[in-house]
Design a protein around this motif. Structure first.
Motif, PDB file in Angstrom:
ATOM      1  N   CYS A  95       0.898  -1.251  -0.043  1.00  0.00           N
ATOM      2  CA  CYS A  95       0.009  -0.033  -0.007  1.00  0.00           C
ATOM      3  C   CYS A  95       0.780   1.093  -0.044  1.00  0.00           C
ATOM      4  O   CYS A  95       2.154   0.926   0.091  1.00  0.00           O
ATOM      5  CB  CYS A  95      -0.804  -0.007   1.052  1.00  0.00           C
ATOM      6  N   VAL A 125      -8.279   0.293  -4.328  1.00  0.00           N
ATOM      7  CA  VAL A 125      -7.216  -0.427  -4.918  1.00  0.00           C
ATOM      8  C   VAL A 125      -6.899  -0.031  -6.272  1.00  0.00           C
ATOM      9  O   VAL A 125      -7.851   0.691  -7.214  1.00  0.00           O
ATOM     10  CB  VAL A 125      -7.721  -1.876  -5.354  1.00  0.00           C
ATOM     11  N   HIS A 127      -6.439  -0.427  -9.494  1.00  0.00           N
ATOM     12  CA  HIS A 127      -6.460  -1.806 -10.503  1.00  0.00           C
ATOM     13  C   HIS A 127      -5.485  -1.866 -11.742  1.00  0.00           C
ATOM     14  O   HIS A 127      -5.246  -2.962 -12.044  1.00  0.00           O
ATOM     15  CB  HIS A 127      -8.004  -1.924 -10.823  1.00  0.00           C
ATOM     16  N   ASN A 143     -13.103  -5.076  -3.332  1.00  0.00           N
ATOM     17  CA  ASN A 143     -13.230  -3.668  -2.903  1.00  0.00           C
ATOM     18  C   ASN A 143     -13.960  -3.262  -1.776  1.00  0.00           C
ATOM     19  O   ASN A 143     -13.481  -2.206  -1.253  1.00  0.00           O
ATOM     20  CB  ASN A 143     -13.779  -2.712  -4.389  1.00  0.00           C
ATOM     21  N   THR A 161      -5.140  -2.540   6.247  1.00  0.00           N
ATOM     22  CA  THR A 161      -4.486  -1.563   5.228  1.00  0.00           C
ATOM     23  C   THR A 161      -4.487  -0.088   6.057  1.00  0.00           C
ATOM     24  O   THR A 161      -3.752   0.527   5.400  1.00  0.00           O
ATOM     25  CB  THR A 161      -4.954  -1.456   3.792  1.00  0.00           C
ATOM     26  N   HIS A 212      -4.123   0.889  -2.330  1.00  0.00           N
ATOM     27  CA  HIS A 212      -3.349  -0.311  -2.560  1.00  0.00           C
ATOM     28  C   HIS A 212      -2.962  -0.626  -3.745  1.00  0.00           C
ATOM     29  O   HIS A 212      -3.408  -0.231  -5.057  1.00  0.00           O
ATOM     30  CB  HIS A 212      -4.666  -1.309  -2.112  1.00  0.00           C
ATOM     31  N   HIS A 214      -1.588  -2.258  -7.412  1.00  0.00           N
ATOM     32  CA  HIS A 214      -2.568  -2.997  -8.306  1.00  0.00           C
ATOM     33  C   HIS A 214      -2.000  -4.465  -8.396  1.00  0.00           C
ATOM     34  O   HIS A 214      -2.700  -5.170  -9.080  1.00  0.00           O
ATOM     35  CB  HIS A 214      -2.180  -2.346  -9.727  1.00  0.00           C
ATOM     36  N   ILE A 216      -2.805  -6.734  -6.538  1.00  0.00           N
ATOM     37  CA  ILE A 216      -3.536  -7.488  -5.673  1.00  0.00           C
ATOM     38  C   ILE A 216      -4.631  -7.908  -6.953  1.00  0.00           C
ATOM     39  O   ILE A 216      -5.302  -9.021  -6.779  1.00  0.00           O
ATOM     40  CB  ILE A 216      -4.642  -6.593  -4.821  1.00  0.00           C
ATOM     41  N   THR A 217      -4.642  -7.283  -7.796  1.00  0.00           N
ATOM     42  CA  THR A 217      -5.692  -7.672  -9.122  1.00  0.00           C
ATOM     43  C   THR A 217      -4.904  -7.683 -10.453  1.00  0.00           C
ATOM     44  O   THR A 217      -5.580  -7.621 -11.505  1.00  0.00           O
ATOM     45  CB  THR A 217      -6.686  -6.808  -9.347  1.00  0.00           C
TER      46      THR A 217
END
Length: 371
Positions: A95, A125, A127, A143, A161, A212, A214, A216-217
């Motif tokens: 993050c 996020v 993304h 999300n 977070t 956060h 990207h 993560i996705t």
């Protein structure tokens, strides 16, 4: 140890060297805006080369490096043990915090009475532009828990977070679990529920923003693994806090029931019954895709195909919960899940919209919105 007045930031990490360095840079800026003394404690269990890189980043960016255990809850507990100050902010290595996040959290908690045990802000996020990011921007499972403090007055629990707590409250409720079903997952829910059950409130500040990364996705496989872990951790939290359960429709519970019935009826249906399980999953995906409607996320195109793909990946959450319930020997987990964490302001009730007072610039910096 006796704590002083100020704020300590605890960040667990394993690997993620470039991301951790970017986070430390953002925290250094936030510390410059803090109205009280501030520090950053990094708790790490990386492999030797990455650990050395983290030590270098900590030295250069003004953080304290602490070797720690594998379990993320145990890491955070160790970070609190090593912290100097009476307010503790938890955030993650993947993050980046906004420049005024420490200032806002310190001000909110200092102005609150002693019944307020913590403050949470929204995490958005980033993304990115990958195929996975475009699809998973629709996911409520990815999300909503992160963004919830942007629309809620208070929450039962919040993601770590972006959560600050009073150290004395953290110690009173016993901190994070040092053991759970997996090395990571569910410890934030557990802490928040213990704080709430002890009679304290976790209030929200929609303008104390964290971004956060990207990663993560970045790919659908990455998102699927994370969602599978979320499903497993939810069942573990339900086993520890059964009074926070609610009935849920787990797609794999329904599909398994349908599949068993289809197998039993297969001789009479000339084998068509064998399709019952997959047919149920397809119907669930279609129904959930219809519910993935968010005007903000719709900006930039997409539509039905993206939402169907997102709903299909979201099924990994159900699979994780289904498998965890069986692994723990908890049949009730096949039809229950965790209650929502939010106490959302009613529409038109005077609450502020989700915090966007600071927006990311070129992925690492921040700029005032509209500036």
């Amino acid at each position: 140890m006796a704590s002083q007045r100020g704020i300590s930031v605890v960040v667990p990490v394993k690997g993620r060297v470039p991301l951790m360095r970017a986070q430390l840079a953002s925290l250094r800026t936030a510390m410059e805006h803090s109205p009280e003394p501030a520090e950053v404690v990094v708790v790490d269990d990386s492999e030797p080369d990455d650990a050395e890189a983290h030590r270098v980043s900590c030295r250069e960016l003004g953080a304290r490096y602490v070797p720690g255990p594998r379990h993320v809850g145990a890491k955070r507990n160790l970070g609190v043990d090593q912290a100097r100050y009476d307010l503790i902010l938890f955030t993650d290595s993947d993050c980046r915090v906004s420049p005024d996040v420490l200032k806002r959290h310190v001000t909110t908690l200092r102005d609150a009475d002693s019944t307020v045990g913590g403050v949470s802000g929204p995490t958005f996020v980033d993304h990115g532009r990958t195929r996975g990011g475009r699809i998973m921007r629709w996911s409520r499972l990815i999300n909503d828990d992160l963004e919830r403090p942007g629309r809620a007055a208070k929450v039962t629990w919040a993601t770590t977070t972006n959560l600050v707590v009073r150290r004395e409250v953290f110690e009173e409720v016993g901190g994070f679990p040092s053991e759970s079903l997996d090395i990571v997952g569910g410890e934030d829910c557990d802490l928040g529920i213990k704080i709430t059950d002890a009679g304290y409130t976790i209030v929200c500040d929609p303008d104390a923003v964290v971004l956060h990364d990207h990663a993560i996705t970045e790919s659908l496989a990455t998102a699927a693994r994370r969602l599978h872990g979320y499903g497993r951790s939810e069942q573990w939290v339900c086993s520890v806090h059964p009074h926070h359960r609610r009935p849920v429709l787990n797609a794999f519970t329904v599909a398994s029931t349908a599949a068993l019935a289809g197998i039993a009826l297969a001789p009479r249906s000339r084998g068509a019954g064998l399709l019952a399980g997959p047919a149920v999953l397809a119907l669930v995906v279609a129904a959930r895709a219809r519910g993935l409607r968010d005007e903000e996320r719709a900006v930039g195109g997409g539509g039905t195909a993206e939402r169907l793909a997102c709903a299909a990946v979201d099924l990994l959450f159900d699979l994780g919960g289904f498998q965890a319930a069986l692994q723990m020997g908890r049949p009730s987990g096949l039809v229950t899940g965790l209650r929502p964490a939010d106490d959302v302001r009613p529409e038109g009730g005077g609450g502020r919209p989700p915090g966007r007072s600071w927006l990311p610039v070129e992925g690492t910096g921040w700029s005032p919105a509209g500036g």
